[in-house]
Scaffold this active site. Structure first.
Site, PDB file in Angstrom:
ATOM      1  N   LEU A 258       0.869  -1.177   0.000  1.00 17.40           N
ATOM      2  CA  LEU A 258       0.000   0.000   0.000  1.00 17.40           C
ATOM      3  C   LEU A 258       0.904   1.224   0.000  1.00 17.40           C
ATOM      4  O   LEU A 258       1.928   1.242   0.698  1.00 17.40           O
ATOM      5  CB  LEU A 258      -0.913   0.014   1.232  1.00 17.40           C
ATOM      6  CG  LEU A 258      -2.049  -1.014   1.291  1.00 17.40           C
ATOM      7  CD1 LEU A 258      -2.794  -0.893   2.605  1.00 17.40           C
ATOM      8  CD2 LEU A 258      -3.007  -0.851   0.114  1.00 17.40           C
ATOM      9  N   ASP A 259       0.529   2.240  -0.779  1.00 19.58           N
ATOM     10  CA  ASP A 259       1.385   3.421  -0.811  1.00 19.58           C
ATOM     11  C   ASP A 259       1.335   4.137   0.530  1.00 19.58           C
ATOM     12  O   ASP A 259       0.493   3.854   1.388  1.00 19.58           O
ATOM     13  CB  ASP A 259       0.989   4.350  -1.962  1.00 19.58           C
ATOM     14  CG  ASP A 259      -0.460   4.789  -1.885  1.00 19.58           C
ATOM     15  OD1 ASP A 259      -0.841   5.389  -0.871  1.00 19.58           O
ATOM     16  OD2 ASP A 259      -1.212   4.520  -2.845  1.00 19.58           O
ATOM     17  N   VAL A 260       2.230   5.071   0.699  1.00 17.61           N
ATOM     18  CA  VAL A 260       2.427   5.700   2.007  1.00 17.61           C
ATOM     19  C   VAL A 260       1.191   6.444   2.486  1.00 17.61           C
ATOM     20  O   VAL A 260       0.947   6.558   3.692  1.00 17.61           O
ATOM     21  CB  VAL A 260       3.658   6.642   1.944  1.00 17.61           C
ATOM     22  CG1 VAL A 260       3.384   7.804   0.997  1.00 17.61           C
ATOM     23  CG2 VAL A 260       4.044   7.157   3.324  1.00 17.61           C
TER      24      VAL A 260
END
Length: 393
Positions: A256-258
């Site tokens: 998952l992106d930040v």
């Protein structure tokens, strides 16, 4: 006495056949019995000479008919059936009632089914004691695995980094340097050293965890604010809970992106991670996106038509505008995808001319993030949860 019996029989016959509604096939009369009585003055004994008529042949059935030919039944002995008709009156007939034949046929079929089921019941596998299973595993079972996989499972490094250690000649097996990651080894029998440190014989058990990822953390090991740092307390108490067993090397399944929050799976099982993250698994992923501004039907159609990501045209499985809630001022979209390409949901929304305020993943496959699992908290996955993810251990 004979005259009285004959009179009773005659009256019974007249009572049975007097009604016009009853029709019977003629009943064969018994053959005449001839007796001869001889007496003599010298002896008082009686001698009888009794003869019977020859038996009639069995009746022949007509072609394509289950009823016997009335002409063939002439002179034959028929057993009448007394049944109650639809009008409620008793009547005589020459064949059994249909419901009687049906009951016999049903009973015969049920009996055959039971006998067939009993034959098909598989025999249960014998249950062995724990000591017997341990003896078999230690002496007969082939527990050899690839060397790189053993190093990764022991928590030395990732699979790729373990292969590099092997290529660099930093791994020895039974006193000899091994440069082949595919070499088969048994950690319980073989003596393995990595950088001069002995690899433990017992490997850590498989661990499956679900994390509610907070915003600002990345899904990579060895980086600042990695999601794996949220498991420091879990690993610190590992030695107390699992004495003598090395700590597992945890990693995330997918990413998952930040800026995205929500569900992410953490494990030390490489086969499980490969199975779940591979596109062939066809696991759908559900996201809830809070949108800046107003969402119209035109936006929903644009998202559903998809967009091109990394040269591939990607379309979502479904897009839905959720009902407005009093405590949330921004409109929310439920978007379900299955390809899981990098920033796929954000690109779909951006292509429709909308801006995402927040994005959260709430479901992978059949497993949904529990509503009571707080940000930064994790839970152990049970067998039912793994099955919902399409994994059979």
């Amino acid at each position: 006495m004979a005259s009285v019996a004959a009179a009773a029989l005659a009256s019974l016959s007249s009572s049975l056949f007097s009604k016009p509604s009853l029709s019977l096939i003629p009943i064969r009369t018994l053959p005449r019995i001839t007796c001869s009585l001889s007496t003599s003055s010298s002896s008082s004994s009686l001698e009888f000479n009794i003869t019977f008529a020859p038996s009639k042949p069995k009746p022949k059935l007509k072609p394509d008919s289950a009823e016997p030919d009335p002409e063939a039944l002439a002179g034959q002995l028929i057993i009448p059936w007394i049944v109650r008709g639809e009008d409620g009156n008793l009547k005589l007939q020459s064949h059994p009632p249909a419901r009687f034949l049906q009951a016999i046929e049903t009973k015969s079929k049920t009996k055959k089914k039971k006998e067939g089921a009993e034959k098909r019941v598989p025999t249960a596998e014998p249950k062995y004691s724990k000591a017997a299973r341990r003896f078999y595993n230690e002496n007969f079972r082939d527990a050899s695995q690839r060397l790189s996989k053993v190093l990764a499972a022991a928590g030395v490094a990732s699979r790729r980094s373990s292969e590099q250690l092997i290529f660099d000649g930093k791994v020895t097996v039974n006193g000899s340097v091994c440069n082949t990651p595919q070499s088969r080894v048994d950690p319980g029998r073989d003596i393995i050293y990595v950088n001069g440190n002995r690899l433990p014989k017992r490997l850590p058990p498989k661990v499956y965890l679900a994390l509610n990822k907070p915003k600002g953390y990345i899904c990579a090991s060895g980086e600042n604010k990695s999601v794996l740092s949220l498991f420091e307390d879990y690993l610190k108490t590992w030695d107390k809970r699992n004495s003598g067993i090395p700590r597992p090397r945890l990693f995330t399944v997918g990413r998952l992106d930040v800026a995205t929050t929500g569900l992410i799976i953490v494990t030390n099982d490489g086969d499980f991670a490969q199975k779940i993250s591979h596109p062939s698994s066809n696991l759908s992923k559900e996201y809830i996106a809070a949108i800046e501004g107003v969402v119209s039907k035109r936006h929903l159609l644009a998202i559903s038509e998809g967009t091109v990501i990394e040269g591939v045209h990607c379309t979502p499985d479904s897009v839905e505008l959720l009902p407005q809630q009093p405590d949330m001022s921004r409109p929310r979209l439920r978007i379900v995808v299955h390809e899981g390409r990098n920033h796929e949901v954000r690109e779909l929304v951006k292509n429709a001319g909308l801006e995402i305020h927040s994005l959260k993943r709430v479901r992978i496959g059949g497993f949904r993030l529990p509503s009571d699992l707080g940000l930064g908290k994790h839970m152990a996955l049970k067998q039912g949860d793994l099955s919902a993810l399409g994994w059979k251990s």
